[in-house]
Design a protein around this motif. Structure first.
Motif, mmCIF file in Angstrom:
data_model
loop_
_atom_site.group_PDB
_atom_site.id
_atom_site.type_symbol
_atom_site.label_atom_id
_atom_site.label_comp_id
_atom_site.label_asym_id
_atom_site.label_seq_id
_atom_site.Cartn_x
_atom_site.Cartn_y
_atom_site.Cartn_z
ATOM 1 N N CYS A 48 0.847 -0.703 0.107
ATOM 2 C CA CYS A 48 0.192 0.068 0.304
ATOM 3 C C CYS A 48 0.831 0.954 0.054
ATOM 4 C CB CYS A 48 -0.230 -0.137 1.354
ATOM 5 S SG CYS A 48 -2.150 -1.068 1.339
ATOM 6 N N VAL A 49 0.507 2.406 -1.154
ATOM 7 C CA VAL A 49 1.087 3.846 -1.161
ATOM 8 C C VAL A 49 0.277 4.133 -0.385
ATOM 9 C CG1 VAL A 49 3.325 2.955 -2.610
ATOM 10 C CG2 VAL A 49 1.727 3.865 -3.218
ATOM 11 N N ALA A 50 0.475 5.883 -0.488
ATOM 12 C CA ALA A 50 -0.695 6.950 -0.299
ATOM 13 C C ALA A 50 -0.025 7.811 -0.287
ATOM 14 C CB ALA A 50 -1.233 7.081 1.440
ATOM 15 N N ALA A 51 -0.618 9.076 -1.632
ATOM 16 C CA ALA A 51 -0.324 10.170 -1.969
ATOM 17 C C ALA A 51 -0.311 11.239 -0.912
ATOM 18 C CB ALA A 51 -0.676 10.584 -3.549
ATOM 19 N N GLU A 52 -0.716 12.676 -1.695
ATOM 20 C CA GLU A 52 -1.180 13.172 -0.675
ATOM 21 C C GLU A 52 -1.986 14.339 -1.469
ATOM 22 O OE1 GLU A 52 0.897 16.888 2.680
ATOM 23 O OE2 GLU A 52 2.113 15.109 1.883
ATOM 24 N N GLY A 53 -2.392 14.348 -2.184
ATOM 25 C CA GLY A 53 -3.037 15.262 -3.172
ATOM 26 C C GLY A 53 -2.130 14.371 -4.704
ATOM 27 N N HIS A 54 -2.406 15.736 -5.580
ATOM 28 C CA HIS A 54 -1.619 15.474 -6.816
ATOM 29 C C HIS A 54 0.277 15.398 -5.749
ATOM 30 C CE1 HIS A 54 -4.362 15.354 -9.304
ATOM 31 N NE2 HIS A 54 -4.983 16.540 -9.127
ATOM 32 N N LEU A 55 1.141 14.983 -6.885
ATOM 33 C CA LEU A 55 2.253 14.201 -6.429
ATOM 34 C C LEU A 55 3.360 15.467 -6.761
ATOM 35 C CD1 LEU A 55 3.324 11.024 -4.545
ATOM 36 C CD2 LEU A 55 2.083 13.341 -3.491
ATOM 37 N N THR A 89 5.098 19.808 -3.961
ATOM 38 C CA THR A 89 5.057 20.844 -2.338
ATOM 39 C C THR A 89 3.752 20.749 -1.897
ATOM 40 O OG1 THR A 89 5.068 22.671 -2.478
ATOM 41 C CG2 THR A 89 7.413 21.342 -2.660
ATOM 42 N N ASN A 90 3.944 19.995 -0.718
ATOM 43 C CA ASN A 90 3.075 20.041 0.560
ATOM 44 C C ASN A 90 2.685 21.395 1.085
ATOM 45 O OD1 ASN A 90 4.966 20.482 2.604
ATOM 46 N ND2 ASN A 90 4.403 18.467 3.119
ATOM 47 N N ARG A 91 1.413 20.987 2.015
ATOM 48 C CA ARG A 91 0.708 22.725 2.512
ATOM 49 C C ARG A 91 2.337 23.856 3.043
ATOM 50 N NH1 ARG A 91 -5.279 21.040 3.786
ATOM 51 N NH2 ARG A 91 -6.142 20.688 1.745
ATOM 52 N N SER A 95 8.804 18.732 -0.026
ATOM 53 C CA SER A 95 8.609 18.073 -1.554
ATOM 54 C C SER A 95 8.506 16.485 -1.375
ATOM 55 C CB SER A 95 10.994 18.926 -1.903
ATOM 56 O OG SER A 95 10.056 17.701 -3.288
ATOM 57 N N HIS A 96 7.883 16.642 -2.781
ATOM 58 C CA HIS A 96 6.566 15.406 -2.390
ATOM 59 C C HIS A 96 7.710 14.273 -3.114
ATOM 60 C CE1 HIS A 96 2.831 16.099 -1.232
ATOM 61 N NE2 HIS A 96 2.510 17.159 -2.292
#
Length: 809
Positions: A48-55, A89-91, A95-96
């Motif tokens: 299982c992998v999870a993004a964080e919205g658009h990477l 980048t996240n909020r 960096s993603h």
């Protein structure tokens, strides 16, 4: 179509084909959803992998080619075959890249990828863009999670097992999302630059932002603004007939026809006839059934929350997404207001779960009662509700203390709507009383009506809250009922009555209602309600799904349009819980410019038809068909860009009075000392009064300087605007004035309007000695000449200040 440039060597040392290991990788949109599903996985072959919205993020033009960084008209159009991407980048600004690297590592040894992101185009894109970026070429399937409760998850896996080509169809949805991004990127980039450089009023300092969806949305608001401003109130007349019956009852009947009476003489003729009337009354008693309202789509939920709680649509969307992630609501980014027939069997269980939290509903919803299932076009259950069904509560229900106050209010609103949808119709006993009055203009009907609740039905859910407010069509004037309602005495059919008197009541027509913040997403999605032409209405119908007519944007993106329009100062919000949207002079000027140059981009109906064609990409049955449609769309986008730039190149700039430009929302800083000094001296020289706030607000000060000293230079140099001189900035002028005062000289008049003249003045006087200071300065010791070292120190101390001033200039 190679939708994205793939990373070279993403699977170095292999042919990018997956091994026959039997391992499966699940790709989630966020960690919270991954945690909801991980309890179902027992196999060691599951990853299982999870993004964080658009990477991944689209590259800025200047990072692709340095010559694209400056805003120059001769560099347009900037067109790319594909949009280069890199780690976003996240909020928090991180960096993603580590996440992408982890996904790259996890893909090694995997035979199959199952995309388990949120259902819909955006969710598909979040996973596919990473897979393509990393060069994945193995099998891909799509798990569509309409909700994150246990039953919904099991159903999603059962549906996955029956769809061997789910990945192929999902790739088509990804290509549709990618094409939407492709158009948004190129239109925003080229349209914003071209319009800002050539059409924007010189006094307007910010870019004139342009977009494929936001521009026609602004056109809807601008057309309404024009109708409101052009509206001229007109008096019209209603006639009241006050009468008494043989049994002694008194009541008032009204003549208020749909075709309003605007001639006072006509109203008087009818009044005179009514004043002498006598005769029998026609009394009708009938039961009126009132069905419960529709369930919520994303847009109608936003509208209701704006009306009731004053929430911004983005706040509502965020709360709904949180509740979905926790497994309390179904997928929230939906345009549908109905449910699939297959979920009718769930109603009793869900209702019982909801009533366990809303205990006061136990008196309304009995444990033994069988939920009422309404099917068909006018019901809540249909054969095909579209890509996603309405937002509803699930078997999994929250504890009051575990949710924030706003989260619980939203859940309760959705839950009550679901309860109401499965309860009987409300029944009103409606009584109408009418009389026909003969007049020289023909017989005229006078009437009134009243009703009492015979059976509350679904309305019992709302109790003292009363019924949900009637949702009027946004942008339309209110219509008065033909026969006003009133409390009626007991009157029998055929009972004789006679007039006591008759009056004329004068009323005034009202302008169209402004669209509110909460209504805008509904207006965008139901453009069909904003047009009157029957042919246009037919064109906006959606044969694929009649419940979802053609509109602007998608349910997932409509909430983002209003902040963009506000940022550009095209619109302003009035006061109130759900504030009305007003179009500014800047917004009206912008739409005028767009429609003059390229009318298609200012046509909401045309845009809706265009988006319907775009949606066909996502409906492609095979990957090859989707690629073919996507390629054709990109070619069409590039052709439209060429036409847009060519049209703009032939058009002059818009003339707009700087005083009509509203202040920027973020411009609440005080003006710089140079701006403040320049404004004071300019006001004194021209004999004008400084406006209030000029010394405390940079936006007010800037508007004053723009109005009286000329606009600032355009982003493009003078070569891009033939014949238009470049204007010095306020900082340059302030520095020039301070130098002139220090030197005891006057600034030449041309320094205020000509950049080069101001620069020459600064160059000539910035390092020159002050008047009267030709003698060497003292070193501080009487009678001693300054040393060379002291001179160097003085020059070194002055140099940074002068350099900084020049940089600011």
């Amino acid at each position: 179509m190679n939708a994205r440039p793939r990373a070279a060597g993403a699977f170095a040392g292999s042919d990018m084909s997956p091994p026959c290991s039997g391992r499966t990788l699940f790709f989630f949109e966020k960690p919270s959803a991954m945690r909801q599903l991980q309890r179902f996985f027992r196999s060691p072959n599951t990853v299982c992998v999870a993004a964080e919205g658009h990477l991944l993020a689209a590259a800025e033009p200047g990072s692709i080619r340095p010559e694209w960084k400056p805003w120059r008209f001769d560099a347009l159009p900037i067109v790319l075959a594909t949009i280069p991407v890199s780690s976003g980048t996240n909020r928090s600004g991180q960096s993603h890249e580590p996440k992408i690297a982890a996904i790259r590592q996890a893909l090694h040894g995997v035979e199959r990828v199952i995309i388990a992101t949120d259902p819909g185009r955006e969710g598909s894109m979040i996973a596919w863009e990473v897979l393509e970026h990393l060069g994945w070429q193995g099998r891909v399937d799509r798990l569509k999670l309409g909700a994150l409760d246990d039953v919904s998850i099991r159903r999603a896996f059962a549906a996955l097992a029956k769809e061997p080509a789910s990945g192929e169809r999902d790739y088509a949805a990804y290509l549709e999302a990618l094409c939407r991004q492709y158009e948004d990127y190129h239109l925003g980039l080229n349209g914003t630059r071209a319009i800002s450089l050539r059409l924007r009023p010189p006094a307007f300092r910010e870019p004139w932002r342009f977009g494929g969806v936001q521009t026609p949305t602004l056109a809807i608001l601008a057309d309404l603004e024009d109708r409101i401003r052009a509206f001229v109130p007109q008096d019209f007349f209603k006639v009241a007939l006050h009468l008494g019956t043989r049994s002694g009852a008194a009541l008032t009947l009204w003549h208020a026809p749909k075709e309003r009476i605007v001639d006072a003489a006509v109203a008087e003729t009818i009044r005179a006839a009514a004043a002498a009337w006598s005769g029998p009354l026609a009394v009708e008693h009938k039961d009126v059934r009132r069905a419960p309202p529709r369930l919520f789509s994303k847009d109608t939920l936003a509208r209701r929350c704006a009306k009731r709680f004053g929430w911004d649509p983005q706040h509502t969307a965020g709360l709904a997404q949180d509740l979905y992630d926790q497994g309390f609501l179904s997928y929230p980014r939906t345009e549908s207001e109905v449910l699939p027939e297959g979920q009718a069997a769930d109603a009793a269980t869900v209702i019982d779960a909801v009533a366990s939290v809303l205990s006061d509903m136990r008196s309304v919803v009995s444990r033994d009662a069988v939920p009422l299932i309404r099917r068909g076009v006018r019901g809540h259950y249909v054969k095909d509700p579209g890509e996603h069904h309405a937002i509803v509560p699930l078997r999994k229900v929250p504890e009051r203390g575990r949710l924030s106050a706003d989260q619980f209010r939203l859940w309760e609103l959705v839950a009550k709507a679901y309860l109401a949808a499965h309860l009987p119709d409300g029944i009103d006993a409606r009584t109408s009383v009418a009389a026909e009055v003969g007049t020289p203009l023909g017989p005229k009907r006078f009437a009134t009506s009243g009703s009492v609740v015979r059976a509350p039905g679904w309305r019992a859910v709302y109790g003292s809250e009363a019924e949900p407010e009637a949702d009027l069509v946004p942008g339309k004037a209110r219509r008065e009922a033909e026969a006003p309602s009133a409390r009626l005495p007991n009157v029998n059919d055929g009972e004789d009555a006679s007039a006591a008197r008759a009056d004329i009541v004068t009323a005034m027509t009202e302008p169209p209602r402004r669209i509110t913040r909460g209504e805008l997403p509904v207006v965008m999605g139901r453009l069909i309600d904003q047009v009157d032409d029957p042919a246009v209405k037919r064109a906006l119908e959606n044969p694929v799904n009649p419940n979802e007519p053609k509109g602007l944007g998608t349910a997932a993106t409509r909430d983002t349009i209003l902040p963009k329009l506000l940022k550009s100062r095209y619109i302003a919000l009035a006061n109130g819980k759900d504030p009305a949207i007003e179009v500014t002079e800047v917004g009206l000027a912008f739409i005028t410019a767009v429609r003059r140059v390229f009318p298609a981009y200012g046509d909401p109906v045309g845009r809706a038809m265009f988006e319907a064609e775009l949606a066909e990409i996502g409906r492609a049955a095979t990957r090859a068909e989707a690629v073919q449609r996507a390629d054709a769309f990109r070619q069409r986008t590039r052709a439209r860009l060429d036409e847009l730039i060519a049209a703009i190149s032939r058009s002059p700039a818009i003339d707009l009075d700087p005083s009509l430009i509203p202040p920027g929302q973020a411009d609440d800083r005080p003006p710089t000392p140079a701006m403040r000094a320049f404004a004071v001296s300019l006001a004194a020289r021209k004999g004008v009064t400084l406006p209030r706030g000029c010394k405390s607000s940079i936006s007010v000060c800037r508007a004053f300087l723009d109005a009286h000293a000329g606009p600032r230079a355009q982003p493009e140099d003078s070569a891009g605007q033939p014949g238009q001189p470049r204007v010095p900035s306020a900082a340059m002028l302030g520095y020039a004035r301070s130098l002139a005062a220090a030197r005891g000289i006057n600034c030449p008049p041309e320094t205020e309007t000509d950049f080069d003249a101001c620069r020459r003045f600064l160059d000539a006087h910035a390092a020159a000695p002050q008047r009267g200071s030709g003698a060497p300065r003292s070193s501080g010791v009487k009678g001693q000449e300054p040393t060379e070292r002291g001179k160097r120190r003085g020059r070194a101390a002055r140099a940074p200040k002068e350099a900084a001033a020049r940089r600011r200039a």
